[in-house]
Design a protein around this motif. Structure first.
Motif, short mmCIF file in Angstrom:
data_model
loop_
_atom_site.label_atom_id
_atom_site.label_comp_id
_atom_site.label_asym_id
_atom_site.label_seq_id
_atom_site.Cartn_x
_atom_site.Cartn_y
_atom_site.Cartn_z
N THR A 83 -13.31 -21.27 7.11
CA THR A 83 -14.00 -20.75 8.30
C THR A 83 -13.15 -19.72 9.05
OG1 THR A 83 -13.22 -22.57 9.71
CG2 THR A 83 -15.35 -22.87 8.60
N GLY A 84 -11.82 -19.82 8.91
CA GLY A 84 -10.95 -18.82 9.53
C GLY A 84 -11.26 -17.43 8.99
N TYR B 125 -14.06 -15.86 10.97
CA TYR B 125 -13.61 -15.26 12.24
C TYR B 125 -12.91 -13.93 11.96
CZ TYR B 125 -14.95 -19.39 14.82
OH TYR B 125 -15.70 -20.39 15.39
N ARG B 126 -12.14 -13.91 10.88
CA ARG B 126 -11.42 -12.68 10.52
C ARG B 126 -12.41 -11.59 10.10
NH1 ARG B 126 -5.90 -13.07 9.47
NH2 ARG B 126 -5.04 -15.14 9.90
N ARG C 44 -6.63 -10.11 6.09
CA ARG C 44 -5.33 -10.81 6.22
C ARG C 44 -4.26 -9.88 6.79
NH1 ARG C 44 -7.61 -15.59 5.36
NH2 ARG C 44 -8.83 -15.57 3.48
N VAL D 201 -7.78 -11.27 16.07
CA VAL D 201 -8.82 -12.26 15.75
C VAL D 201 -9.09 -13.24 16.90
CG1 VAL D 201 -7.23 -13.82 14.51
CG2 VAL D 201 -9.65 -13.86 13.97
N SER D 202 -8.09 -13.52 17.72
CA SER D 202 -8.32 -14.47 18.81
C SER D 202 -9.32 -13.95 19.84
CB SER D 202 -7.00 -14.84 19.51
OG SER D 202 -6.19 -15.56 18.61
N SER E 122 -12.35 -15.41 18.32
CA SER E 122 -12.39 -16.89 18.29
C SER E 122 -12.38 -17.51 19.69
CB SER E 122 -11.23 -17.44 17.45
OG SER E 122 -10.00 -17.03 17.97
N ARG F 81 -18.51 -18.09 18.86
CA ARG F 81 -18.20 -19.31 18.09
C ARG F 81 -19.50 -20.04 17.75
NH1 ARG F 81 -12.96 -20.65 18.00
NH2 ARG F 81 -13.56 -22.54 16.91
N GLY G 74 -10.69 -25.41 9.11
CA GLY G 74 -10.58 -24.47 10.23
C GLY G 74 -9.89 -25.11 11.41
N ARG G 75 -10.50 -24.94 12.59
CA ARG G 75 -9.90 -25.50 13.81
C ARG G 75 -10.83 -26.50 14.50
NH1 ARG G 75 -7.18 -22.04 11.71
NH2 ARG G 75 -5.46 -20.84 12.59
N ASP G 76 -12.15 -26.39 14.21
CA ASP G 76 -13.13 -27.23 14.91
C ASP G 76 -14.11 -27.89 13.96
OD1 ASP G 76 -14.41 -24.97 14.06
OD2 ASP G 76 -15.48 -24.59 15.92
N ILE G 77 -13.69 -28.08 12.72
CA ILE G 77 -14.62 -28.65 11.73
C ILE G 77 -14.80 -30.15 11.99
CG2 ILE G 77 -15.22 -28.78 9.29
CD1 ILE G 77 -14.73 -25.92 10.39
N ARG H 175 -0.90 -17.17 18.42
CA ARG H 175 -2.34 -17.22 18.10
C ARG H 175 -2.86 -18.65 18.31
NH1 ARG H 175 -4.76 -17.01 13.03
NH2 ARG H 175 -2.74 -16.77 12.04
N ASP I 112 -5.94 -19.80 20.69
CA ASP I 112 -7.10 -20.51 20.13
C ASP I 112 -7.25 -21.91 20.73
OD1 ASP I 112 -7.75 -18.34 18.50
OD2 ASP I 112 -6.41 -19.01 16.91
N1 LIG Z 1 -12.96 -23.00 12.69
C1 LIG Z 1 -12.12 -22.02 13.10
C2 LIG Z 1 -11.39 -21.27 12.18
C3 LIG Z 1 -10.56 -20.28 12.65
N2 LIG Z 1 -10.46 -20.06 13.96
C4 LIG Z 1 -9.61 -18.98 14.45
C5 LIG Z 1 -8.17 -19.31 14.54
C6 LIG Z 1 -7.45 -18.11 14.04
O1 LIG Z 1 -6.91 -17.36 15.11
C7 LIG Z 1 -8.50 -17.27 13.35
C8 LIG Z 1 -8.22 -17.08 11.86
O2 LIG Z 1 -8.02 -18.33 11.25
P1 LIG Z 1 -7.01 -18.54 10.03
O3 LIG Z 1 -7.43 -17.62 8.94
O4 LIG Z 1 -5.65 -18.19 10.53
O5 LIG Z 1 -7.15 -19.98 9.66
O6 LIG Z 1 -9.74 -17.89 13.56
C9 LIG Z 1 -11.17 -20.81 14.85
O7 LIG Z 1 -11.07 -20.59 16.07
N3 LIG Z 1 -12.00 -21.78 14.41
#
Ligand SMILES: Nc1ccn([C@H]2C[C@H](O)[C@@H](COP(=O)(O)O)O2)c(=O)n1
Ligand SMILES: Nc1ncnc2c1ncn2[C@@H]1O[C@H](COP(=O)(O)OP(=O)(O)OP(=O)(O)O)[C@@H](O)[C@H]1O
Length: 250
Positions: free
Chosen positions: A40-41, A44-45, A96, A104-105, A108, A114, A136-139, A183, A187
């Motif tokens: 999922t990151g 966002y990218r 990347r 990217v933040s 995000s 989101r 990811g961060r919020d799965i 970052r 986030d």
């Molecule tokens: N579910 C997610 C996935 C990613 N992000 C944000 C956090 C990072 O700044 C950006 C890129 O993620 P990465 O490729 O470094 O894993 O996306 C998020 O907020 N929620």
């Protein structure tokens, strides 16, 4: 449910900070269980790349949301073949790069953007037949709180910085600390990926090798899905790594 049943649903949700090993570990776990894989990151990218390419002002939240709604994004889910197209263009390398990483933040931390991405991610999970590792961060908390297995994969800041430095080698930016720790700090203002919520396993990989971390996730999957064994962890067939302990906390 049994994780080795190739017809049963098996959604594995993995969250964690930058450089904790989510992508590498999730991909390998997906291969071993024959599941799809969603980064999922990368979504966002890809949206960030699209905004930068099309001249969208990243400080303009409404414009970022509009771009997120209309991004012509195609996300692959094969763990053996990464496929990320925007408007038909392969953006795997571009997303990347430092330019996207440094911006990217802005995407995000735009909450309505989101929400658009969360809907897309749920759709991809559904389309996989609910057989997927999504990271990811919020799965574990927002995208798939009903996942069959939920894991927060952590590692110490020192371990994450060292891994990212090794991964990037000569291409590592002088800005590495900002790209990893800075970052995460930004986030963290919109999602919690630093403490495990109820029902989410904490797996600290600071002192583990890649293989031990993969095995730790496999053990948790088997433990959570093996109804025949009354919740007891079963040793997997292929490696002898120790089962993860919730006590291994940072
Ligand atoms: N579910 C997610 C996935 C990613 N992000 C944000 C956090 C990072 O700044 C950006 C890129 O993620 P990465 O490729 O470094 O894993 O996306 C998020 O907020 N929620
Ligand atoms: N347990 C581990 N031990 C040693 N190296 C690891 C371990 N886990 C991952 N790595 C390495 O650390 C690097 C970063 O891992 P990865 O890209 O999977 O992290 P990530 O959490 O997905 O980061 P991001 O969220 O920023 O994309 C990779 O080179 C990977 O091989």
């Amino acid at each position: 449910m049994n994780a080795r049943d190739t017809n049963a649903r098996l959604v594995i949700a993995i969250d964690g900070p930058s450089g904790s090993g989510k992508s590498s570990v999730s991909k390998e776990v997906a291969r071993r269980f024959g599941l799809a894989y969603l980064d999922t990151g990368a979504m966002y990218r890809a949206v960030t790349w699209w905004c930068l390419e099309s001249g969208v002002d990243l400080d303009d939240a409404a414009a970022v949301v509009a771009a997120t709604r209309s991004v012509p994004l195609e996300m692959g889910t094969d763990p053996d073949e990464e496929r990320i197209l925007v408007a038909g263009q392969d953006v795997r390398a571009a997303i990347r790069g430092d330019r996207v990483t440094d911006h990217v933040s802005a995407v995000s931390t735009t909450v309505p953007a989101r929400e658009v991405l969360v809907r897309m991610q749920r759709e991809i999970i559904r389309e996989s037949g609910n057989r997927i590792v999504a990271e990811g961060r919020d799965i574990t908390t927002v995208v798939a709180p009903d996942a069959d297995v939920r894991i927060l994969l952590t590692a110490s800041e020192a371990a994450r910085m060292a891994r990212r430095g090794r991964q990037l080698g000569a291409a590592a930016s002088s800005n590495l600390e900002a790209q990893v720790v800075g970052r995460d700090a930004k986030d963290s203002t919109v999602v919690n990926f630093t403490s495990a919520q109820d029902g989410v396993h904490l797996l600290d990989s600071s002192e583990l090798t890649m293989e031990q971390t993969v095995q730790g996730v496999i053990d948790l999957v088997i433990r959570d899905t093996d109804t025949a064994h009354d919740g007891a962890a079963e040793a997997p067939d292929d490696t002898g790594a120790a089962a993860p302990e919730e006590a291994r906390q940072p």
